[in-house]
Scaffold this motif. Structure first.
Motif, mmCIF file in Angstrom:
data_model
loop_
_atom_site.group_PDB
_atom_site.id
_atom_site.type_symbol
_atom_site.label_atom_id
_atom_site.label_comp_id
_atom_site.label_asym_id
_atom_site.label_seq_id
_atom_site.Cartn_x
_atom_site.Cartn_y
_atom_site.Cartn_z
ATOM 1 N N ALA A 141 24.059 -39.799 -21.909
ATOM 2 C CA ALA A 141 24.286 -38.353 -21.822
ATOM 3 C C ALA A 141 23.601 -37.627 -22.979
ATOM 4 N N ILE A 142 23.720 -38.165 -24.178
ATOM 5 C CA ILE A 142 23.092 -37.532 -25.336
ATOM 6 C C ILE A 142 21.575 -37.638 -25.248
ATOM 7 N N GLN A 143 21.070 -38.774 -24.771
ATOM 8 C CA GLN A 143 19.620 -38.912 -24.593
ATOM 9 C C GLN A 143 19.103 -37.898 -23.580
ATOM 10 N N ARG A 144 19.830 -37.706 -22.491
ATOM 11 C CA ARG A 144 19.411 -36.720 -21.488
ATOM 12 C C ARG A 144 19.428 -35.311 -22.068
ATOM 13 N N ALA A 145 20.465 -35.012 -22.851
ATOM 14 C CA ALA A 145 20.566 -33.683 -23.451
ATOM 15 C C ALA A 145 19.415 -33.423 -24.420
ATOM 16 N N VAL A 146 19.086 -34.418 -25.221
ATOM 17 C CA VAL A 146 17.976 -34.273 -26.175
ATOM 18 C C VAL A 146 16.660 -34.140 -25.417
ATOM 19 N N ARG A 147 16.455 -34.964 -24.403
ATOM 20 C CA ARG A 147 15.228 -34.899 -23.595
ATOM 21 C C ARG A 147 15.104 -33.522 -22.934
ATOM 22 N N PHE A 148 16.210 -33.019 -22.371
ATOM 23 C CA PHE A 148 16.223 -31.703 -21.731
ATOM 24 C C PHE A 148 15.843 -30.622 -22.734
ATOM 25 N N TYR A 149 16.445 -30.679 -23.918
ATOM 26 C CA TYR A 149 16.141 -29.690 -24.952
ATOM 27 C C TYR A 149 14.662 -29.737 -25.333
ATOM 28 N N LEU A 150 14.146 -30.921 -25.583
ATOM 29 C CA LEU A 150 12.750 -31.047 -26.009
ATOM 30 C C LEU A 150 11.784 -30.563 -24.939
ATOM 31 N N THR A 151 12.076 -30.879 -23.694
ATOM 32 C CA THR A 151 11.221 -30.435 -22.589
ATOM 33 C C THR A 151 11.196 -28.916 -22.507
ATOM 34 N N HIS A 152 12.368 -28.306 -22.523
ATOM 35 C CA HIS A 152 12.429 -26.854 -22.400
ATOM 36 C C HIS A 152 11.897 -26.145 -23.644
ATOM 37 N N ASP A 153 12.079 -26.732 -24.796
ATOM 38 C CA ASP A 153 11.531 -26.158 -26.015
ATOM 39 C C ASP A 153 10.003 -26.192 -25.979
ATOM 40 N N ALA A 154 9.434 -27.273 -25.465
ATOM 41 C CA ALA A 154 7.974 -27.376 -25.357
ATOM 42 C C ALA A 154 7.438 -26.298 -24.416
ATOM 43 N N VAL A 155 8.123 -26.058 -23.321
ATOM 44 C CA VAL A 155 7.719 -25.011 -22.376
ATOM 45 C C VAL A 155 7.796 -23.645 -23.048
ATOM 46 N N ASP A 156 8.871 -23.405 -23.783
ATOM 47 C CA ASP A 156 9.011 -22.134 -24.496
ATOM 48 C C ASP A 156 7.884 -21.931 -25.500
ATOM 49 N N GLN A 157 7.517 -22.988 -26.201
ATOM 50 C CA GLN A 157 6.425 -22.879 -27.173
ATOM 51 C C GLN A 157 5.105 -22.574 -26.486
ATOM 52 N N LEU A 158 4.864 -23.183 -25.338
ATOM 53 C CA LEU A 158 3.642 -22.892 -24.588
ATOM 54 C C LEU A 158 3.618 -21.450 -24.107
ATOM 55 N N ARG A 159 4.765 -20.966 -23.667
ATOM 56 C CA ARG A 159 4.843 -19.566 -23.220
ATOM 57 C C ARG A 159 4.534 -18.607 -24.372
ATOM 58 N N GLN A 160 4.978 -18.943 -25.560
ATOM 59 C CA GLN A 160 4.707 -18.103 -26.718
ATOM 60 C C GLN A 160 3.220 -18.057 -27.042
ATOM 61 N N LEU A 161 2.482 -19.080 -26.653
ATOM 62 C CA LEU A 161 1.040 -19.116 -26.904
ATOM 63 C C LEU A 161 0.253 -18.314 -25.883
ATOM 64 N N ALA A 162 0.898 -17.915 -24.802
ATOM 65 C CA ALA A 162 0.204 -17.176 -23.737
ATOM 66 C C ALA A 162 -0.459 -15.934 -24.324
ATOM 67 N N GLY A 163 -1.737 -15.794 -24.011
ATOM 68 C CA GLY A 163 -2.482 -14.627 -24.467
ATOM 69 C C GLY A 163 -3.044 -14.742 -25.866
ATOM 70 N N THR A 164 -2.839 -15.854 -26.528
ATOM 71 C CA THR A 164 -3.336 -15.986 -27.897
ATOM 72 C C THR A 164 -4.703 -16.657 -27.958
ATOM 73 N N VAL A 165 -5.154 -17.178 -26.825
ATOM 74 C CA VAL A 165 -6.452 -17.843 -26.778
ATOM 75 C C VAL A 165 -7.280 -17.185 -25.680
ATOM 76 N N GLU A 166 -8.490 -16.805 -26.018
ATOM 77 C CA GLU A 166 -9.367 -16.216 -25.014
ATOM 78 C C GLU A 166 -10.036 -17.327 -24.218
#
Length: 67
Positions: free
Chosen positions: A27-52
């Protein structure tokens, strides 16, 4: 890796209730994996528009001899 954690009892109980039949470790491994996956997506979204990016698709289509 083995480690000792002090986790809030209510937090762990809530997690376990959402994942019946799963061990605490899983359960804890799934929770950590879920967090890391969604955090990575959030970080990619923050990069949107920063590279031409130059759109060369039209040029490629005009020089492509197979179509």
């Amino acid at each position: 890796m083995r480690t000792t954690l002090e986790l809030d009892d209510v937090l762990v109980a809530s997690l376990m209730a959402r994942l019946p039949g799963v061990s605490k470790t899983e359960a804890i491994q799934r929770a950590v994996r879920f967090y890391l996956t969604h955090d990575a997506v959030d970080q990619l979204r923050q990069l949107a528009g920063t590279v031409e990016i130059e759109d060369v698709s039209r040029h490629v289509r005009t020089t492509d001899r197979t179509t």
